[in-house]
Design a protein around this motif. Structure first.
Motif, PDB file in Angstrom:
ATOM      1  N   GLN A   1      43.863  25.904   5.220  1.00  0.00           N
ATOM      2  CA  GLN A   1      44.240  25.887   6.624  1.00  0.00           C
ATOM      3  C   GLN A   1      44.411  27.305   7.164  1.00  0.00           C
ATOM      4  O   GLN A   1      45.142  28.110   6.595  1.00  0.00           O
TER       5      GLN A   1
ATOM      6  N   GLU B   1      42.257  29.834   7.281  1.00  0.00           N
ATOM      7  CA  GLU B   1      41.480  30.927   6.694  1.00  0.00           C
ATOM      8  C   GLU B   1      40.010  30.838   7.108  1.00  0.00           C
ATOM      9  O   GLU B   1      39.558  29.855   7.695  1.00  0.00           O
ATOM     10  N   THR B   2      39.275  31.895   6.784  1.00  0.00           N
ATOM     11  CA  THR B   2      37.826  31.921   6.998  1.00  0.00           C
ATOM     12  C   THR B   2      37.136  32.051   5.647  1.00  0.00           C
ATOM     13  O   THR B   2      37.373  33.002   4.917  1.00  0.00           O
TER      14      THR B   2
ATOM     15  N   LEU C   1      38.726  22.580  12.356  1.00  0.00           N
ATOM     16  CA  LEU C   1      37.724  23.312  11.582  1.00  0.00           C
ATOM     17  C   LEU C   1      36.536  23.640  12.474  1.00  0.00           C
ATOM     18  O   LEU C   1      35.990  22.757  13.134  1.00  0.00           O
TER      19      LEU C   1
ATOM     20  N   GLN D   1      40.927  32.388  16.558  1.00  0.00           N
ATOM     21  CA  GLN D   1      41.488  31.865  15.309  1.00  0.00           C
ATOM     22  C   GLN D   1      42.987  32.088  15.250  1.00  0.00           C
ATOM     23  O   GLN D   1      43.757  31.196  14.855  1.00  0.00           O
TER      24      GLN D   1
ATOM     25  N   THR E   1      40.494  27.078  11.524  1.00  0.00           N
ATOM     26  CA  THR E   1      39.938  27.318  10.198  1.00  0.00           C
ATOM     27  C   THR E   1      38.429  27.451  10.358  1.00  0.00           C
ATOM     28  O   THR E   1      37.813  26.637  11.040  1.00  0.00           O
TER      29      THR E   1
END
Length: 321
Positions: free
Chosen positions: A40, A42-43, A175, A201, A207
């Motif tokens: 959750q 993050e990239t 997402l 973001q 995400t």
């Protein structure tokens, strides 16, 4: 951080007919047993040469195309096994920004109508609140109200991509899958879009699965990187872990030209030899072994598994077994 999405043994093979009168079909191995997760907020950057299966993964996660097998666990539910009617409710939480912004916009619709489309598809009809939300969205991505009454052909490539991002975030997804979102833009506009995505973001707790062949962009955007080769992931690690230790020979070759990834204590320069094998007839054993100058005898016959060599650092290579 907990995992928002988990991908387990995902596979997709495309069938090609040999001819109108032929009963033979040839299979193109696009995605072959892919495993990864995204936490959750993050990239995860997904990188590899053209034709390795990166874009196919994005389309499988959004169910634009159907998988052959595997699981995609999104918030505890396998979204590949549910009917289309139920997936529609989840679909607003998983959105995709495509490589060619112009192709994703209807040339006959104004920008306002295009951004409004997700609201209509998901039966949100409160016009006043939609109008207010659209103004908010275009402000977030750096467009002006005057753009709303224009058509796609009247916008630059960068502006068209901002509209595509607007459409993708309209319903506040969890997402966002970004498939080469800046590859068709010049460097200056590319930087603006990437910075806008980072800001989005942070503000929306998004995400990202960021798909690209541009290693500099992947490095700038990602928290972790998954390296793909011929339908399989060969290494997954955080940026810092890759800077410290790149274990797979293909990862080393791929990143050796990017100065940011050169470890001063253990510099390496690797030049890839040969071409990517034909995905209709991949080599036995390790897919990379025909181009690897460190291959062992086992590499020619036995497929290596993806295993953990350090905490949260996974590699598919017999050299480390």
């Amino acid at each position: 951080m907990s995992d928002l999405i988990q991908v387990r043994n995902l596979k997709k093979h495309f069938s090609l007919d040999s001819g109108f009168f032929s009963k033979n079909t040839t299979k193109v191995i696009a995605v072959d047993g892919v495993d990864f997760s995204i936490r959750q907020g993050e990239t995860l950057g997904l990188v590899g040469e053209s034709g390795c299966g990166k874009t196919t993964i994005g389309r499988l996660l959004t169910r634009v195309i159907a998988s052959d097998s595997g699981q995609v666990i999104f918030e505890g539910q396998n979204i590949l096994s549910i009917p289309d009617s139920k997936f529609r409710d989840i679909q607003k939480d998983i959105q995709m920004v495509f490589q060619d912004p112009q192709a994703s916009l209807n040339p006959r619709m104004t920008i306002k109508a295009s951004i409004m489309e997700p609201f209509i598809v998901h039966h949100i009809y409160d016009k006043d609140s939609i109008d207010s939300e659209i103004l908010h969205l275009i402000n977030i991505v750096g467009l002006n109200p005057e753009h709303l009454n224009r058509y796609p052909k009247e916008l630059s490539g960068g502006q068209q991509q901002r509209v595509g991002i607007c459409k993708a975030i309209a319903l506040k997804p969890k997402l966002l899958i970004l498939d080469e979102p800046t590859s068709s833009l010049d460097v200056c506009i590319q930087a603006q879009i990437l910075n806008a995505l980072k800001k989005l973001q942070s503000e929306m707790n998004l995400t990202y699965l960021f798909i690209s062949h541009d290693l500099s962009v992947i490095h700038y955007m990602s928290d972790r990187i998954a390296v793909m080769y011929l339908g399989q992931i060969v290494e997954i690690a955080s940026i810092q872990q890759l800077i410290d230790d790149m274990f797979h020979p293909y990862t080393r070759a791929l990143f050796s030209a990017v100065l940011t990834f050169r470890n001063e204590a253990r510099r390496f320069d690797v030049v890839l030899k040969g071409d990517v094998p034909n995905p209709m007839k991949p080599p036995d054993g390790c897919r990379f072994h025909p181009r690897c100058d460190q291959r062992l005898k086992i590499c020619e016959t036995e497929m290596p598994t993806l295993f953990e060599v350090a905490r949260d650092h996974f590699v598919r290579c017999h050299l480390l077994a």
